[in-house]
Motif scaffolding. Structure first.
Motif, PDB file in Angstrom:
ATOM      1  N   SER A  54     -30.791  21.312  -1.049  1.00 41.73           N
ATOM      2  CA  SER A  54     -31.060  20.124   0.465  1.00 41.73           C
ATOM      3  C   SER A  54     -29.419  20.103   0.455  1.00 41.73           C
ATOM      4  N   ASN A  55     -29.526  20.136   2.174  1.00 36.71           N
ATOM      5  CA  ASN A  55     -28.158  20.298   2.493  1.00 36.71           C
ATOM      6  C   ASN A  55     -27.616  18.604   3.306  1.00 36.71           C
ATOM      7  N   SER A  56     -29.378  17.787   3.168  1.00 40.75           N
ATOM      8  CA  SER A  56     -29.132  16.910   3.425  1.00 40.75           C
ATOM      9  C   SER A  56     -28.194  16.315   2.794  1.00 40.75           C
ATOM     10  N   LYS A  57     -27.463  14.771   3.834  1.00 37.27           N
ATOM     11  CA  LYS A  57     -26.653  14.166   2.865  1.00 37.27           C
ATOM     12  C   LYS A  57     -27.169  12.568   1.826  1.00 37.27           C
ATOM     13  N   ASP A  58     -28.800  12.595   3.278  1.00 32.14           N
ATOM     14  CA  ASP A  58     -29.728  11.178   3.058  1.00 32.14           C
ATOM     15  C   ASP A  58     -30.101  11.987   1.867  1.00 32.14           C
ATOM     16  N   LYS A  59     -30.532  12.843   0.607  1.00 35.86           N
ATOM     17  CA  LYS A  59     -31.153  13.470  -0.073  1.00 35.86           C
ATOM     18  C   LYS A  59     -31.756  12.689  -0.410  1.00 35.86           C
ATOM     19  N   LEU A  60     -31.246  11.504  -1.532  1.00 39.92           N
ATOM     20  CA  LEU A  60     -31.151  10.857  -2.389  1.00 39.92           C
ATOM     21  C   LEU A  60     -30.981   9.345  -2.370  1.00 39.92           C
ATOM     22  N   GLN A  61     -30.865   8.825  -1.027  1.00 41.02           N
ATOM     23  CA  GLN A  61     -30.742   7.711  -0.740  1.00 41.02           C
ATOM     24  C   GLN A  61     -31.838   7.060  -0.164  1.00 41.02           C
ATOM     25  N   PHE A  62     -32.375   5.636  -0.865  1.00 42.02           N
ATOM     26  CA  PHE A  62     -34.009   5.090  -0.443  1.00 42.02           C
ATOM     27  C   PHE A  62     -33.542   3.647  -0.108  1.00 42.02           C
ATOM     28  N   TYR A  97     -49.817  14.010  -3.735  1.00 39.15           N
ATOM     29  CA  TYR A  97     -49.419  15.399  -2.740  1.00 39.15           C
ATOM     30  C   TYR A  97     -48.756  14.515  -1.545  1.00 39.15           C
ATOM     31  N   PHE A  98     -48.816  13.341  -1.472  1.00 38.75           N
ATOM     32  CA  PHE A  98     -48.494  12.238  -0.964  1.00 38.75           C
ATOM     33  C   PHE A  98     -46.875  12.196  -1.323  1.00 38.75           C
ATOM     34  N   CYS A  99     -46.572  11.982  -2.195  1.00 37.26           N
ATOM     35  CA  CYS A  99     -44.901  12.119  -3.566  1.00 37.26           C
ATOM     36  C   CYS A  99     -44.536  13.486  -2.543  1.00 37.26           C
ATOM     37  N   CYS A 100     -45.214  14.530  -3.153  1.00 42.33           N
ATOM     38  CA  CYS A 100     -44.418  16.187  -2.670  1.00 42.33           C
ATOM     39  C   CYS A 100     -43.950  16.152  -1.212  1.00 42.33           C
ATOM     40  N   SER A 101     -45.053  15.357   0.557  1.00 45.81           N
ATOM     41  CA  SER A 101     -44.366  15.158   1.168  1.00 45.81           C
ATOM     42  C   SER A 101     -43.294  14.564   1.222  1.00 45.81           C
ATOM     43  N   LEU A 102     -42.959  13.700   0.225  1.00 47.11           N
ATOM     44  CA  LEU A 102     -42.287  12.420   0.647  1.00 47.11           C
ATOM     45  C   LEU A 102     -41.206  13.454   0.343  1.00 47.11           C
ATOM     46  N   ILE A 103     -41.169  13.533  -0.288  1.00 49.66           N
ATOM     47  CA  ILE A 103     -40.052  14.152  -1.351  1.00 49.66           C
ATOM     48  C   ILE A 103     -39.527  15.843  -0.338  1.00 49.66           C
ATOM     49  N   LEU A 104     -39.861  16.562   0.291  1.00 47.25           N
ATOM     50  CA  LEU A 104     -39.663  17.331   1.608  1.00 47.25           C
ATOM     51  C   LEU A 104     -39.130  16.890   2.928  1.00 47.25           C
ATOM     52  N   THR A 105     -39.589  15.474   2.923  1.00 54.21           N
ATOM     53  CA  THR A 105     -38.936  14.717   4.381  1.00 54.21           C
ATOM     54  C   THR A 105     -37.250  14.635   4.102  1.00 54.21           C
ATOM     55  N   LYS A 106     -36.971  14.188   2.321  1.00 51.55           N
ATOM     56  CA  LYS A 106     -35.857  13.593   2.338  1.00 51.55           C
ATOM     57  C   LYS A 106     -35.397  15.217   2.089  1.00 51.55           C
ATOM     58  N   ALA A 107     -35.566  16.286   2.071  1.00 54.94           N
ATOM     59  CA  ALA A 107     -35.192  17.385   1.577  1.00 54.94           C
ATOM     60  C   ALA A 107     -34.532  17.869   2.802  1.00 54.94           C
ATOM     61  N   ILE A 108     -35.067  17.917   3.891  1.00 53.67           N
ATOM     62  CA  ILE A 108     -35.000  18.778   4.820  1.00 53.67           C
ATOM     63  C   ILE A 108     -35.598  17.840   6.825  1.00 53.67           C
ATOM     64  N   SER A 109     -34.153  18.134   7.399  1.00 53.71           N
ATOM     65  CA  SER A 109     -34.835  16.367   8.413  1.00 53.71           C
ATOM     66  C   SER A 109     -36.445  17.678   9.750  1.00 53.71           C
ATOM     67  N   LYS A 110     -36.555  16.654  10.535  1.00 56.17           N
ATOM     68  CA  LYS A 110     -37.684  17.096  11.023  1.00 56.17           C
ATOM     69  C   LYS A 110     -37.620  18.121  12.138  1.00 56.17           C
ATOM     70  N   GLU A 111     -36.180  18.212  12.254  1.00 57.21           N
ATOM     71  CA  GLU A 111     -36.069  18.912  12.656  1.00 57.21           C
ATOM     72  C   GLU A 111     -36.444  21.138  12.852  1.00 57.21           C
ATOM     73  N   LYS A 112     -35.267  20.390  11.040  1.00 55.03           N
ATOM     74  CA  LYS A 112     -34.925  21.791  10.477  1.00 55.03           C
ATOM     75  C   LYS A 112     -36.424  22.593   9.866  1.00 55.03           C
ATOM     76  N   PHE A 113     -37.124  21.522   9.127  1.00 55.02           N
ATOM     77  CA  PHE A 113     -38.640  21.449   8.896  1.00 55.02           C
ATOM     78  C   PHE A 113     -39.066  22.612   9.852  1.00 55.02           C
ATOM     79  N   ILE A 114     -39.456  22.161  11.022  1.00 53.21           N
ATOM     80  CA  ILE A 114     -39.775  22.866  12.111  1.00 53.21           C
ATOM     81  C   ILE A 114     -39.422  23.905  12.058  1.00 53.21           C
TER      82      ILE A 114
END
Length: 326
Positions: A54-62, A97-114
């Motif tokens: 992922s190129n997201s800057k906050d991918k590991l920030q919670f 499954y919920f955690c998988c969705s969570l990981i994807l939301t942290k890895a990719i922005s909504k705009e990029k995912f779409i």
């Protein structure tokens, strides 16, 4: 891995995300009858794979609020299963499954995912059209190659990775377990291309999506398409009027070239036959309102996953769409 090839971080993310989303989609909603454990393991692995590149800057920030919300949702899932006396294993499947969705939301922005998802659907559309038309004119050729596969309903086919050829079927399945599932993603792609995408070549992509949608012969797909095009006509500016005209080309083509009553009776009869309890129309209506009735039977913790299955069996709609993978 990708760095050794000299690829930019953005391109690394696009490739990793595309691969991850495709395989999650294919295993969770694909034509093959895959086991729940296999889907779960691959989904989790693909989510981690996507996060690594992922190129997201906050991918590991919670932040604290984020963690509290996640914990609350997971606790709610577990309590629902415990109170309804269901296996804790099933609860953990939902949590993972919920955690998988969570990981994807942290890895990719909504705009990029779409954007990535739409690109995948366009590629699947193009591949499915090749398989669809090959099946119309050279079915024996498709039966000879591809990996043999079978869905949960017992339909046999040949898997060509980016599309599946279902033996003795006149409908386009894409990679999905039924054409009705394929049309959902096609319509999502059409909405994105018509209203959001600013990239070049969108007309070609829309025509590919539309043509694939028409070949699904899905009643819901056609109705949704009409509503989408009506909204686009209302919202579009004068300089975009040519786009919907181009989009209607594949629609007109299939209306005139496949106007045999066999096809259209199978499409539009789903809206009728309400008197038949097992009709397609009644099953779809019951699948919509029955879960709401089940929910109000226990407004706090519901009836549980297996409870909903039992409720479905009793009410006769048979189709459970709130599966963990969905």
């Amino acid at each position: 891995m990708f760095s050794a090839l000299g690829l930019s971080k953005m391109l690394q993310e696009r490739i990793a995300a595309t691969v991850a989303i495709f395989f999650i989609l294919k295993l969770s909603s694909g034509f093959g009858d895959n086991s729940g454990t296999k889907i779960l393991i691959v989904s989790f692995a693909m989510s981690i794979f996507c996060l690594l590149f992922s190129n997201s800057k906050d991918k590991l920030q919670f932040n604290r609020t984020f963690v509290k919300n996640i914990a609350l949702i997971c606790l709610s899932i577990i309590l629902t299963f415990v109170i309804n006396i269901e296996p804790i294993k099933d609860a953990m499947i939902f949590v993972i499954y919920f955690c998988c969705s969570l990981i994807l939301t942290k890895a990719i922005s909504k705009e990029k995912f779409i954007e990535y998802l739409t690109d995948i659907i366009v590629i699947i559309s193009l591949a499915s059209l090749i398989v669809f038309f090959a099946g119309m004119f050279q079915p024996a050729l498709l039966d000879r190659y591809g990996s043999p596969c079978q869905n949960s309903l017992g339909y046999a086919g040949r898997d060509y990775l980016l599309s599946v050829y279902v033996t003795h079927s006149y409908r386009n399945y894409g990679i999905f377990w039924e054409p009705g599932a394929f049309q959902i993603f096609l319509n999502y792609g059409i909405i994105y291309e018509l209203f959001c995408d600013k990239r070049k070549g969108k007309t070609i992509r829309i025509i590919a999506l539309l043509t694939a949608l028409i070949t699904t012969f899905s009643t819901t797909g056609y109705i949704s398409l009409c509503l989408i095009l009506m909204a686009f006509f209302i919202e579009s500016k004068n300089n975009n009027r040519i786009l919907p005209i181009l989009c209607l080309i594949p629609v007109a083509f299939f209306i005139f070239s496949n106007s045999e009553s066999y096809y259209w009776d199978n499409i539009w009869n789903k809206l009728g036959n309400r008197g038949n309890s097992g009709s397609s129309a009644n099953i779809r209506l019951a699948a919509f309102y029955s879960p709401f009735i089940a929910m109000f039977d226990n407004i706090v913790f519901g009836v549980g996953y297996r409870g909903l299955k039992d409720f479905a069996s009793e009410s006769g709609f048979r189709l459970i769409t709130c599966t963990p993978s969905n």
